[in-house]
Design a protein around this motif. Structure first.
Motif, PDB file in Angstrom:
ATOM      1  N   VAL A  54       0.859  -1.190   0.000  1.00 45.77           N
ATOM      2  CA  VAL A  54       0.000   0.000   0.000  1.00 45.77           C
ATOM      3  C   VAL A  54       0.893   1.236   0.000  1.00 45.77           C
ATOM      4  CG1 VAL A  54      -2.000  -1.069   1.119  1.00 45.77           C
ATOM      5  CG2 VAL A  54      -0.168  -0.100   2.525  1.00 45.77           C
ATOM      6  N   ALA A  55       0.426   2.289  -0.652  1.00 45.03           N
ATOM      7  CA  ALA A  55       1.260   3.485  -0.783  1.00 45.03           C
ATOM      8  C   ALA A  55       1.335   4.289   0.503  1.00 45.03           C
ATOM      9  CB  ALA A  55       0.738   4.364  -1.915  1.00 45.03           C
ATOM     10  N   GLU A  58      -3.785   6.763   3.477  1.00 46.91           N
ATOM     11  CA  GLU A  58      -4.976   7.128   2.711  1.00 46.91           C
ATOM     12  C   GLU A  58      -5.416   5.987   1.799  1.00 46.91           C
ATOM     13  OE1 GLU A  58      -8.100   9.763   1.849  1.00 46.91           O
ATOM     14  OE2 GLU A  58      -6.583   9.729   3.429  1.00 46.91           O
ATOM     15  N   GLU A  59      -4.470   5.295   1.217  1.00 48.83           N
ATOM     16  CA  GLU A  59      -4.818   4.141   0.390  1.00 48.83           C
ATOM     17  C   GLU A  59      -5.426   3.026   1.238  1.00 48.83           C
ATOM     18  OE1 GLU A  59      -2.499   0.889  -2.358  1.00 48.83           O
ATOM     19  OE2 GLU A  59      -2.024   3.020  -2.669  1.00 48.83           O
ATOM     20  N   ASN A  62      -9.036   4.051   1.844  1.00 50.48           N
ATOM     21  CA  ASN A  62      -9.834   3.759   0.655  1.00 50.48           C
ATOM     22  C   ASN A  62     -10.129   2.267   0.556  1.00 50.48           C
ATOM     23  OD1 ASN A  62      -9.829   6.463  -0.166  1.00 50.48           O
ATOM     24  ND2 ASN A  62      -8.023   6.208  -1.465  1.00 50.48           N
ATOM     25  N   GLY A  63      -9.130   1.457   0.850  1.00 48.35           N
ATOM     26  CA  GLY A  63      -9.283   0.015   0.721  1.00 48.35           C
ATOM     27  C   GLY A  63     -10.235  -0.582   1.734  1.00 48.35           C
ATOM     28  N   ARG A 109     -14.597   9.417   0.609  1.00 48.82           N
ATOM     29  CA  ARG A 109     -13.519   8.930  -0.243  1.00 48.82           C
ATOM     30  C   ARG A 109     -13.544   9.621  -1.605  1.00 48.82           C
ATOM     31  NH1 ARG A 109      -9.955   7.894   2.527  1.00 48.82           N
ATOM     32  NH2 ARG A 109     -11.181   9.253   3.846  1.00 48.82           N
ATOM     33  N   SER A 111     -11.311   8.525  -3.935  1.00 47.74           N
ATOM     34  CA  SER A 111     -10.824   7.474  -4.831  1.00 47.74           C
ATOM     35  C   SER A 111     -11.558   6.176  -4.500  1.00 47.74           C
ATOM     36  CB  SER A 111      -9.305   7.277  -4.676  1.00 47.74           C
ATOM     37  OG  SER A 111      -8.606   8.447  -5.027  1.00 47.74           O
TER      38      SER A 111
END
Length: 225
Positions: A54-55, A58-59, A62-63, A109, A111
């Motif tokens: 994961v980056a 925040e990612e 989102n996930g 979200r 994204s």
């Protein structure tokens, strides 16, 4: 002979495992406690290992929101709109009950993931096939989701979680004031909250049906014009 692998080397990470670990942390200690460090500790790895999957946080947010959307039952294309939207609302409330932290994240979200997009598309499709105009479909989703999220938030922050603790808390509150000073509050508490089997969550479907009744009337009125 090679040296035995340490504990971290034996941990097999994947994006899915990282997200499930993040959900476990958020479920157990709250979304505010979810950091890369706390997640790595829960998974038994070093924080830098997470960045292979994961980056950033925040990612992860989102996930995990997408995972929760994926837990919600969706209408099938052939389903009638009212029972389909009713069952979806009940399923959404149940998912938010399992993951109380998700209520504040689901609409924020920028994204959205594939499960989120499938979810929204299925709901809109159900309403459009039933004859809702595009603006009416938007109105319907807004009022239903506002009710679901609002109810879930209120339910999550109540100072009790079952009929026994509700009666205990209500009794403690009533001890703090004379019942004749607030007669209607006392009446509702005694005749409703303190009754055997009372559960605040039972109020959900009553309010949901009122909303669906209103949307059904609006749909009929629109078809008559």
């Amino acid at each position: 002979m090679s040296e035995p692998a340490n504990a971290e080397e034996r941990v097999q990470l994947s994006p899915e495992r990282v997200l499930q670990g993040a959900i476990a942390v958020a479920d157990s200690t709250g979304i505010g406690s979810l950091t890369m460090r706390s997640l790595a500790q829960a998974l038994g790895v070093k924080p830098m290992s997470l960045y292979h999957h994961v980056a950033n946080k925040e990612e992860i947010f989102n996930g995990i929101v997408d995972v929760v959307f994926g837990e919600i039952e969706l209408p099938a294309p052939e389903d009638e709109w009212r029972p389909a939207m009713r069952q979806r609302a009940i399923s959404a409330r149940q998912a938010l009950g399992r993951h109380p932290w998700a209520t504040a994240l689901m609409s924020s979200r920028t994204s959205p993931g594939p499960a989120t997009l499938r979810h929204l598309d299925a709901l809109i499709g159900t309403l459009r096939r039933a004859g809702f105009s595009v603006p009416m479909a938007a109105h319907a989703l807004s009022v239903i989701d506002s009710y679901i999220y609002g109810f879930a938030l209120q339910e999550a922050t109540l100072p009790f979680d079952d009929s026994d603790s509700a009666a205990e808390v209500a009794g403690q509150i009533m001890e703090q004031f004379p019942t004749d000073a607030y007669p209607y509050l006392a009446e509702l508490t005694i005749e409703h909250v303190l009754q055997p089997g009372y559960h605040y969550g039972d109020e959900f479907e009553f309010g949901l049906d009122l909303i669906l009744d209103g949307l059904e009337r609006a749909l009929l009125e629109a078809s008559d014009t």
